[in-house]
Design an enzyme around this catalytic site. Structure first.
Site, short mmCIF file in Angstrom:
data_model
loop_
_atom_site.label_atom_id
_atom_site.label_comp_id
_atom_site.label_asym_id
_atom_site.label_seq_id
_atom_site.Cartn_x
_atom_site.Cartn_y
_atom_site.Cartn_z
N TYR A 185 126.40 4.50 62.72
CA TYR A 185 126.87 5.88 62.51
C TYR A 185 127.25 6.03 61.04
CZ TYR A 185 129.60 10.15 63.81
OH TYR A 185 130.09 11.43 63.93
N CYS A 186 126.65 7.00 60.37
CA CYS A 186 126.98 7.34 58.98
C CYS A 186 126.74 6.12 58.07
CB CYS A 186 128.41 7.87 58.90
SG CYS A 186 128.86 8.57 57.29
N ILE A 187 127.74 5.72 57.28
CA ILE A 187 127.56 4.59 56.37
C ILE A 187 127.24 3.31 57.14
CG2 ILE A 187 130.03 4.04 56.33
CD1 ILE A 187 129.73 3.12 53.48
#
Length: 608
Positions: A339-341
């Protein structure tokens, strides 16, 4: 009772009310004096924010001003047109307002654009407030036109100028000032000034809680407890090292898919955004669909983590977690989610594993993940050297990039909703913060290790090495084309952190021949935390080849509701046969304590 008796009783009652009012006034004055002393004391403790982190370099404004006046010297008629238009509109509005005030008009005095900030009917029906609103909107439009007319700037500079000019305009909204906010004025009258005292108490509370830094409390801190009414899906911590705790969730079905799922949340925030409450818990949903789910809970680093870099997160985080899951479940492969980074770093890890001929990951799912940073989206306004140089200096000096700076940056991307409106409610209206779980999580931030933050900002965000020349991590030049496992990726339509079109471009550059991209409605959080029962937002799919995100969107099919079932359907054939449900842990990795674990609430490895 005689008339005289009634008069004396009335005088006595009036006298009692007067004495009570006087007592309240004296108590309030004493309270104000106390709060003022605390306010001054708290403000004196605030950190000194480096100038480089308070706004863009002055060079941006100087260059913009130079370009503006140079253009006006070449085409003075353009300046005259802007000025005459502005002053003509201002004078016309002033005269109309004067006439309405003389006539005592109560009909709508302004037909300006609808704006949530001006929801109070008085902004339209009261001539004075209507005038203030309309003049503000006229001024805002004048600034917008002036900025948009500037030529001679690079597109990136123009984008930054647009953004920061908009921030300045938003800051001067009349709703942000007590004397020109009818809601705050009405509340003060209705409460005989008590709302102002309550607001001052809220202000002092926030300053004291944050050691002099003004951080608006977004949610009632007493309404939630992680592990009690947040992050309550049953599970056990089955592994812990200096970077993360690994949580294995208890099965909810008699049989489970053979291939387990390991989910890596971003370490910029805490993992329980995916497990706020049972009704919207993605973690619970995955378990209920018959998967053995492991979730990584990252530690909140302190200055002792200054030299922890991206390699440490890959080796001691991702690789270690994947190996542990394989050992516990006695399998050769896992399905990984980032998720994301954490999705960006999962992609880096997949490149590293491919170079090592390690096939531990069967498929990869990416939530709002950037791997191609050629277009950084809205957050790109904070990624030029003027800001990043300041971030690097601050992080190196402190050992961490403090959560204060991360939270402030993301909040300013949605300043109206995350800064100004909460401040108005809390400090002007004297209202208590709401019991809102999402906002509680939003305020529960984490730090970033200095080296990791700098490597990420320089090598990935600024230089885009992963999608171009290669990003050095774990002894390997990682490249996006080396992501060759089956991929399912989700972008979010109004994502202000990881723009969906940039996410799409990254997926397109991956080397996998099995790629599915889904566009969810809403933003970075709501677009992901969107359970089927809510039947909100919808999502788009398109299996046809496309040369650009615009082409992909033009040919995409809209589906109602949540994308979660579509993901589960995609994951099912890649999750293996059904086997008896697994209880958390194993002989080699016994349970260390119940979910959500120690790290999410601030515990440290040294406490063992």
């Amino acid at each position: 009772m005689t008339t005289d008796d009634q008069d004396r009783a009335g005088e006595a009652a009036a006298g009692g009310e007067a004495m009570a009012a006087k007592a309240r006034l004296e108590a309030n004055l004493a309270r104000i004096e106390e709060l003022t002393q605390r306010l001054v004391s708290a403000m004196g403790q605030g950190r000194q924010v480096p100038p480089a982190l308070q706004g863009p370099s002055h060079d941006l404004y100087l260059k913009a001003a130079g370009s503006y006046w140079s253009e006006m010297m070449r085409d003075p008629a353009k300046l005259m047109e802007h000025q005459l238009g502005y002053w003509g509109e201002t004078l016309k509005h002033y005269v109309e307002t004067q006439q309405k005030m003389m006539q005592g008009a109560q009909a709508p005095a302004s037909d300006g654009p609808k704006d949530r900030r001006f929801a109070n009917p008085m902004w339209d029906t009261h001539p004075w407030f209507a005038y203030i609103k309309q003049q503000y909107l006229t001024n805002a439009e004048a600034v917008r036109r002036a900025v948009s007319s500037i030529e001679g700037l690079e597109p990136r500079e123009k984008k930054r100028l647009d953004y920061f000019a908009g921030q300045i305009v938003d800051m001067f909204s009349p709703t942000n000032f007590f004397a020109t906010n009818p809601d705050a004025l009405q509340k003060a009258l209705e409460t005989e000034g008590q709302s102002l005292i309550d607001g001052m108490e809220n202000l002092v509370r926030d300053l004291e809680a944050n050691e002099g830094d003004l951080v608006v409390t977004l949610a009632d801190a007493d309404a939630f407890r992680v592990g009690e009414n947040l992050a309550t899906t049953p599970g056990e911590v089955v592994f812990r090292n200096h970077l993360f705790e690994l949580i294995q969730y208890a099965p909810a079905t008699e049989d489970v898919h053979e291939t387990p799922v390991v989910l890596f949340p971003p370490w910029i925030n805490k993992f329980y955004i995916l497990d706020l409450k049972p009704q919207n818990s993605l973690i619970r949903h995955v378990v209920e669909q018959g998967h053995t789910l492991f979730v990584v809970s990252w530690i909140n680093p302190d200055p002792s983590y200054a030299e922890i870099g991206m390699t440490d997160y890959v080796e001691d985080g991702y690789v270690r977690a994947i190996e542990t899951v394989k050992e516990i479940c006695k399998v050769r492969q896992v399905n990984a989610v980032g998720y994301c980074i954490a999705g960006t770093t999962l992609a880096l890890t997949l490149s590293v594993l491919k170079a090592r001929k390690d096939k531990s990951v069967k498929s990869a799912t990416f939530f709002t993940t950037l791997t191609d940073f050629s277009d950084q989206g809205e957050v790109g306004v904070f990624l030029d050297d003027d800001f990043v140089d300041g971030i690097e200096a601050e992080a190196r000096a402190a050992g961490v990039l403090d959560k204060f700076y991360m939270s402030r940056t993301f909040s300013f991307l949605r300043a109206r909703d995350l800064i100004y409106q909460p401040a108005i409610r809390s400090y002007m209206m004297g209202e208590a913060p709401p019991a809102f779980d999402l906002l509680y999580w939003n305020g529960d931030g984490t730090n970033l290790p200095a080296r990791m933050a700098i490597e990420y900002l320089r090598g990935l965000c600024q230089e885009d090495r992963f999608a171009t020349t290669g990003f050095t991590v774990a002894g390997h030049e990682a490249k996006i084309a080396e992501v060759t496992v089956p991929v399912f990726a989700v972008g979010c339509e109004s994502d202000h952190i990881a723009a969906w079109d940039s996410s799409w471009r990254g997926v397109r550059k991956m080397g996998s021949k099995d790629k599915t991209f889904v566009l969810s409605g809403s933003g970075h959080i709501a677009g992901i935390v969107n359970p089927p029962a809510k039947k909100k937002y919808g999502y788009w799919t398109n299996d046809a080849a496309a040369d650009s995100p615009e082409d992909w969107r033009a040919g995409a099919q809209k589906h109602e509701g949540s994308w979660w079932p579509a993901w589960m359907a995609w994951l099912k054939p890649r999750a293996g046969e059904m086997v008896p449900a697994r209880e958390p842990g194993s002989k080699a990795h016994p349970a260390l304590g119940p979910a959500p674990g120690r790290y999410v609430t601030g515990g440290r490895l040294a406490a063992e």
